[in-house]
Scaffold this motif. Structure first.
Motif, PDB file in Angstrom:
ATOM      1  N   LYS A 255     -41.760  -9.995 -23.576  1.00  0.00           N
ATOM      2  CA  LYS A 255     -40.576  -9.256 -24.044  1.00  0.00           C
ATOM      3  C   LYS A 255     -39.454 -10.180 -24.523  1.00  0.00           C
ATOM      4  CE  LYS A 255     -42.280  -5.165 -23.191  1.00  0.00           C
ATOM      5  NZ  LYS A 255     -42.609  -4.214 -24.273  1.00  0.00           N
ATOM      6  N   ALA A 256     -39.428 -11.420 -24.044  1.00  0.00           N
ATOM      7  CA  ALA A 256     -38.600 -12.494 -24.629  1.00  0.00           C
ATOM      8  C   ALA A 256     -37.092 -12.243 -24.603  1.00  0.00           C
ATOM      9  CB  ALA A 256     -39.059 -12.770 -26.069  1.00  0.00           C
TER      10      ALA A 256
ATOM     11  N   CYS B 121     -25.236   3.389 -27.761  1.00  0.00           N
ATOM     12  CA  CYS B 121     -25.338   2.096 -28.446  1.00  0.00           C
ATOM     13  C   CYS B 121     -25.676   2.268 -29.914  1.00  0.00           C
ATOM     14  CB  CYS B 121     -26.389   1.227 -27.756  1.00  0.00           C
ATOM     15  SG  CYS B 121     -25.916   0.752 -26.070  1.00  0.00           S
ATOM     16  N   HIS B 122     -25.302   1.286 -30.704  1.00  0.00           N
ATOM     17  CA  HIS B 122     -25.531   1.333 -32.147  1.00  0.00           C
ATOM     18  C   HIS B 122     -26.881   0.776 -32.552  1.00  0.00           C
ATOM     19  CE1 HIS B 122     -21.119   1.259 -31.601  1.00  0.00           C
ATOM     20  NE2 HIS B 122     -21.097   2.041 -32.661  1.00  0.00           N
ATOM     21  N   CYS B 123     -27.402  -0.175 -31.772  1.00  0.00           N
ATOM     22  CA  CYS B 123     -28.620  -0.869 -32.195  1.00  0.00           C
ATOM     23  C   CYS B 123     -29.433  -1.304 -30.982  1.00  0.00           C
ATOM     24  CB  CYS B 123     -28.249  -2.103 -33.038  1.00  0.00           C
ATOM     25  SG  CYS B 123     -29.651  -3.049 -33.665  1.00  0.00           S
ATOM     26  N   LEU B 124     -30.735  -1.078 -31.046  1.00  0.00           N
ATOM     27  CA  LEU B 124     -31.661  -1.579 -30.033  1.00  0.00           C
ATOM     28  C   LEU B 124     -32.242  -2.897 -30.521  1.00  0.00           C
ATOM     29  CD1 LEU B 124     -33.418  -0.783 -27.393  1.00  0.00           C
ATOM     30  CD2 LEU B 124     -35.187  -0.272 -29.082  1.00  0.00           C
ATOM     31  N   ILE B 125     -32.270  -3.891 -29.650  1.00  0.00           N
ATOM     32  CA  ILE B 125     -32.880  -5.175 -29.994  1.00  0.00           C
ATOM     33  C   ILE B 125     -34.183  -5.333 -29.219  1.00  0.00           C
ATOM     34  CG2 ILE B 125     -32.620  -7.684 -30.052  1.00  0.00           C
ATOM     35  CD1 ILE B 125     -29.607  -7.301 -30.101  1.00  0.00           C
ATOM     36  N   VAL B 126     -35.288  -5.598 -29.922  1.00  0.00           N
ATOM     37  CA  VAL B 126     -36.590  -5.853 -29.313  1.00  0.00           C
ATOM     38  C   VAL B 126     -36.986  -7.282 -29.696  1.00  0.00           C
ATOM     39  CG1 VAL B 126     -38.973  -5.080 -29.054  1.00  0.00           C
ATOM     40  CG2 VAL B 126     -37.183  -3.407 -29.583  1.00  0.00           C
ATOM     41  N   PRO B 127     -36.677  -8.279 -28.851  1.00  0.00           N
ATOM     42  CA  PRO B 127     -36.888  -9.681 -29.225  1.00  0.00           C
ATOM     43  C   PRO B 127     -38.277 -10.226 -28.889  1.00  0.00           C
ATOM     44  CG  PRO B 127     -35.752  -9.573 -27.132  1.00  0.00           C
ATOM     45  CD  PRO B 127     -36.004  -8.140 -27.549  1.00  0.00           C
ATOM     46  N   SER B 128     -39.264  -9.357 -28.702  1.00  0.00           N
ATOM     47  CA  SER B 128     -40.565  -9.729 -28.144  1.00  0.00           C
ATOM     48  C   SER B 128     -41.267 -10.862 -28.888  1.00  0.00           C
ATOM     49  CB  SER B 128     -41.482  -8.509 -28.139  1.00  0.00           C
ATOM     50  OG  SER B 128     -40.929  -7.447 -27.409  1.00  0.00           O
ATOM     51  N   ARG B 129     -42.006 -11.656 -28.101  1.00  0.00           N
ATOM     52  CA  ARG B 129     -42.883 -12.675 -28.685  1.00  0.00           C
ATOM     53  C   ARG B 129     -44.137 -12.015 -29.266  1.00  0.00           C
ATOM     54  NH1 ARG B 129     -40.263 -15.465 -24.415  1.00  0.00           N
ATOM     55  NH2 ARG B 129     -39.561 -17.540 -25.084  1.00  0.00           N
ATOM     56  N   VAL B 130     -44.527 -10.899 -28.692  1.00  0.00           N
ATOM     57  CA  VAL B 130     -45.596 -10.055 -29.228  1.00  0.00           C
ATOM     58  C   VAL B 130     -45.434  -8.707 -28.534  1.00  0.00           C
ATOM     59  CG1 VAL B 130     -47.307 -10.734 -27.488  1.00  0.00           C
ATOM     60  CG2 VAL B 130     -48.073  -9.847 -29.681  1.00  0.00           C
ATOM     61  N   ASP B 131     -45.726  -7.616 -29.244  1.00  0.00           N
ATOM     62  CA  ASP B 131     -45.527  -6.292 -28.664  1.00  0.00           C
ATOM     63  C   ASP B 131     -46.277  -5.276 -29.521  1.00  0.00           C
ATOM     64  OD1 ASP B 131     -44.578  -4.138 -27.185  1.00  0.00           O
ATOM     65  OD2 ASP B 131     -42.580  -5.019 -26.986  1.00  0.00           O
ATOM     66  N   PRO B 132     -47.420  -4.763 -29.043  1.00  0.00           N
ATOM     67  CA  PRO B 132     -48.231  -3.872 -29.876  1.00  0.00           C
ATOM     68  C   PRO B 132     -47.457  -2.706 -30.486  1.00  0.00           C
ATOM     69  CG  PRO B 132     -49.483  -4.537 -27.960  1.00  0.00           C
ATOM     70  CD  PRO B 132     -48.099  -5.091 -27.767  1.00  0.00           C
ATOM     71  N   ILE B 133     -46.836  -1.878 -29.668  1.00  0.00           N
ATOM     72  CA  ILE B 133     -45.930  -0.818 -30.144  1.00  0.00           C
ATOM     73  C   ILE B 133     -44.890  -0.572 -29.055  1.00  0.00           C
ATOM     74  CG2 ILE B 133     -45.628   1.628 -30.706  1.00  0.00           C
ATOM     75  CD1 ILE B 133     -46.924   0.545 -32.990  1.00  0.00           C
ATOM     76  N   PRO B 134     -43.684  -1.113 -29.192  1.00  0.00           N
ATOM     77  CA  PRO B 134     -42.661  -0.883 -28.169  1.00  0.00           C
ATOM     78  C   PRO B 134     -42.168   0.563 -28.204  1.00  0.00           C
ATOM     79  CG  PRO B 134     -41.760  -2.163 -29.993  1.00  0.00           C
ATOM     80  CD  PRO B 134     -43.223  -1.999 -30.267  1.00  0.00           C
ATOM     81  N   THR B 135     -42.413   1.298 -27.126  1.00  0.00           N
ATOM     82  CA  THR B 135     -42.024   2.707 -27.070  1.00  0.00           C
ATOM     83  C   THR B 135     -40.521   2.874 -27.278  1.00  0.00           C
ATOM     84  OG1 THR B 135     -43.807   3.041 -25.471  1.00  0.00           O
ATOM     85  CG2 THR B 135     -42.192   4.814 -25.685  1.00  0.00           C
ATOM     86  N   VAL B 136     -39.737   1.948 -26.723  1.00  0.00           N
ATOM     87  CA  VAL B 136     -38.282   2.079 -26.833  1.00  0.00           C
ATOM     88  C   VAL B 136     -37.823   2.028 -28.281  1.00  0.00           C
ATOM     89  CG1 VAL B 136     -37.686   1.273 -24.528  1.00  0.00           C
ATOM     90  CG2 VAL B 136     -38.023  -0.404 -26.361  1.00  0.00           C
ATOM     91  N   ALA B 137     -38.530   1.281 -29.129  1.00  0.00           N
ATOM     92  CA  ALA B 137     -38.161   1.220 -30.546  1.00  0.00           C
ATOM     93  C   ALA B 137     -38.369   2.579 -31.207  1.00  0.00           C
ATOM     94  CB  ALA B 137     -38.982   0.147 -31.258  1.00  0.00           C
ATOM     95  N   VAL B 138     -39.489   3.220 -30.879  1.00  0.00           N
ATOM     96  CA  VAL B 138     -39.755   4.561 -31.422  1.00  0.00           C
ATOM     97  C   VAL B 138     -38.693   5.536 -30.933  1.00  0.00           C
ATOM     98  CG1 VAL B 138     -41.389   6.481 -31.451  1.00  0.00           C
ATOM     99  CG2 VAL B 138     -42.230   4.124 -31.606  1.00  0.00           C
ATOM    100  N   GLU B 139     -38.320   5.429 -29.654  1.00  0.00           N
ATOM    101  CA  GLU B 139     -37.308   6.334 -29.105  1.00  0.00           C
ATOM    102  C   GLU B 139     -35.949   6.115 -29.765  1.00  0.00           C
ATOM    103  OE1 GLU B 139     -39.058   7.057 -24.607  1.00  0.00           O
ATOM    104  OE2 GLU B 139     -37.846   5.280 -24.993  1.00  0.00           O
TER     105      GLU B 139
END
Length: 356
Positions: free
Chosen positions: A188-189, A255-273
């Motif tokens: 998740k980085a 919040c205005h923006c979600l940050i997903v800084p992952s080194r690898v992440d197949p499909i981050p559910t939080v991004a879809v949400e």
């Protein structure tokens, strides 16, 4: 609703934690349950989702291993019309299910490192019998399996129940608020994001707030410690601790923006949400969701493990936050086209009908 004997589905999952793969599996179970299918669940590890399953009235048992109890498992699983095995970790059960005629949907969510770690014990995807149907949660997993085994798999996206977008509540100070949610791990980085925040010029830091949420009982210290230190030194960086899904969704509205800084992440559910909420998403381009994103059109992407590139995107969001409504709407369209519950339920019902 009456539950008919000829529609019995066995669900096997690696654990019942409130993490991505078990949560989206629970959504699948609820969809099948509403349609009148009988369900039973085997979990390799207990967890918080037990309560949700028991409230549905679904029989549940915890069983860590399968090979040592093969005869018992054969007799039990053979009584079902359809099996859903969730995640790569259920490979022991799949090894045994190869010898039954029961159709199996094996739904895979993992990154390359898991395929490599379990390489010596996984079944050979090239020689799986026709009753084992492998599905990838997204293009990233699909590409990993194709590269490692030369096998093409179909994609089965998860579905997220709609929670309509809300207008972001503004604060008097007009600060741009960023949220990061996930397990504190190398994958998740969050340590990369902590470094990116430290590199921001003072005038940008003064115009932003950063919120981290995740499990602080189980974590990778090399990732959590930089975040904890950052929170101790910066007044505008806050640890929200571990939140429930509803609490996380509520913070997405703040919040205005979600940050997903992952080194690898197949499909981050939080991004879809976050896209479902009609808000901005900034993720690394190795995340599976990035397959549907075009940088600056329906969200933002940055290369992994590059804190300076991530910081540049954060600065852009701070500078232009009030002008990014078209991106928010375009992100919402990704959710509606690929990850809505309506799309998901239609797909999984067709699969059950086809295989049974």
């Amino acid at each position: 609703m009456k539950r008919t004997e000829h529609k019995k589905i066995l669900v096997i999952t690696h654990q019942l934690s409130r993490t991505g793969a078990p949560i989206v599996l629970l959504d699948m179970m609820r969809a099948y349950w509403r349609k009148g299918y009988q369900l039973e669940v085997i979990a390799m590890m207990d967890g918080e989702l037990r309560k949700d399953i028991e409230e549905m009235g679904v029989p549940l048992k915890v069983q860590e291993h399968f090979l040592q109890q093969s005869e018992e498992f054969f007799a039990y699983a053979g009584g079902f019309d359809f099996v859903v095995a969730n995640t790569l970790i259920t490979f022991e059960a799949v090894h045994l299910l190869k010898y039954l005629k029961v159709p199996v949907l094996w739904w895979l969510h993992e990154g390359r490192q898991y395929f490599e770690y379990f390489a010596n014990v996984l079944p050979d995807f090239r020689t799986l019998p026709p009753n084992i149907h492998v599905f990838s949660v997204g293009h990233y997993v699909q590409e990993v399996i194709e590269e490692l085994y030369g096998v093409h798999t179909e994609i089965l996206h998860f579905g997220v129940a709609d929670s309509p977008p809300h207008e972001i509540r503004q604060t008097d100070d007009k600060k741009v608020r960023f949220l990061t949610a996930g397990t504190y791990s190398r994958v998740k980085a969050q340590d990369v994001l902590a470094e990116a925040i430290r590199s921001l010029p003072e005038d940008y830091l003064a115009r932003a707030e950063f919120f981290f949420c995740g499990n602080e009982q189980m974590y990778d210290e090399s990732v959590f410690l930089p975040v904890k230190q950052l929170c101790g030194e910066y007044e505008n960086v806050t640890l929200l601790h571990q939140l429930s899904r509803q609490e996380t969704l509520a913070w997405m509205e703040k919040c205005h923006c979600l940050i997903v800084p992952s080194r690898v992440d197949p499909i981050p559910t939080v991004a879809v949400e976050m896209m479902m909420k009609g808000n901005l998403c900034l993720c690394t381009d190795v995340c599976g969701i990035a397959h549907y994103m075009k940088d600056g059109v329906n969200g933002f992407t940055a290369p992994p493990e590059d804190s300076y590139a991530l910081a540049d995107k954060i600065k852009y969001v701070i500078d232009c936050c009030g002008e990014l409504e078209p991106l928010r709407q375009a992100g919402r369209e990704i959710y509606e086209a690929y990850f809505s519950m309506d799309v998901f339920e239609k797909t999984i019902m067709k699969l059950a009908e086809c295989y049974m």
